[in-house]
Design a protein around this motif. Structure first.
Motif, PDB file in Angstrom:
ATOM      1  N   GLU A  95      28.210  45.543  29.582  1.00  0.00           N
ATOM      2  CA  GLU A  95      26.990  46.192  30.046  1.00  0.00           C
ATOM      3  C   GLU A  95      26.182  46.584  28.826  1.00  0.00           C
ATOM      4  O   GLU A  95      26.735  47.032  27.827  1.00  0.00           O
ATOM      5  N   TYR A 114      18.344  46.788  31.290  1.00  0.00           N
ATOM      6  CA  TYR A 114      19.772  46.858  31.557  1.00  0.00           C
ATOM      7  C   TYR A 114      20.244  45.459  31.896  1.00  0.00           C
ATOM      8  O   TYR A 114      19.558  44.710  32.578  1.00  0.00           O
ATOM      9  N   SER A 116      24.136  43.137  32.683  1.00  0.00           N
ATOM     10  CA  SER A 116      25.588  43.151  32.788  1.00  0.00           C
ATOM     11  C   SER A 116      26.089  41.738  32.987  1.00  0.00           C
ATOM     12  O   SER A 116      25.340  40.842  33.354  1.00  0.00           O
TER      13      SER A 116
END
Length: 171
Positions: A95, A114, A116
């Protein structure tokens, strides 16, 4: 899909002759990787993190200036690991959070990102300076490579005879 899917997720299998360590020995080996000589930490996961161990690296890249504004990037990379003693594998999830600060105080604009999954991140910054021969040359002033954290973790897992299973979806 076996090996094709493994290459997509970043899964690695140990050598056939590697002795399988106990979960406690593997946990101790992974926790021993973090410390003052490496830029990341390995710790026990919190209950809300839904993992057994977490490796974290927080980076604050140097600020760079333009004619109009100043910019700085703050980045956090985290690898969550869950140990599966029955299958002798460690499931991992990468992440990454990025916050870009642009502007001068008190007018600051921030953008966030963000991501992941299994990922490799490389970031470098250079400046130009005069070399010993008097010619201009490019000199690296900052460098970050996520493999500097992931490779030692993966090597410890494979050395313990366990499989490193990369994740595409949440653990």
């Amino acid at each position: 899909m076996g090996r094709f899917w493994d290459s997509f997720t970043g899964t690695r299998h140990p050598d056939g002759d590697a002795a399988v360590s106990s979960p406690a020995e593997l946990r101790a080996a992974l926790l021993a990787l973090g410390g003052p000589k490496v830029p990341f930490t390995v710790r026990e996961a919190l209950p809300a993190e839904k993992a057994d161990l977490v490796a974290e690296w927080r980076i604050q890249e140097p600020a760079w200036h333009t004619f109009f504004a100043r910019s700085r990037l703050d980045r956090q990379l985290r690898i969550s690991m869950r140990l599966d003693p029955e299958k002798h594998e460690v499931r991992s999830l990468d992440e990454q959070w990025e916050v870009t600060w642009v502007g001068h105080t008190p007018q600051v604009a921030a953008s966030r990102a963000y991501g992941s999954g299994s990922a490799t991140t490389v970031s470098k910054q250079w400046t130009y300076e005069k070399g010993p021969d008097g010619r201009r040359r490019r000199v690296e002033t900052f460098g970050f490579d996520s493999r500097a954290m992931k490779d030692p973790l993966r090597t410890a897992v494979l050395g313990a005879g366990w499989t490193w299973r990369g994740a595409v979806f949440r653990l």
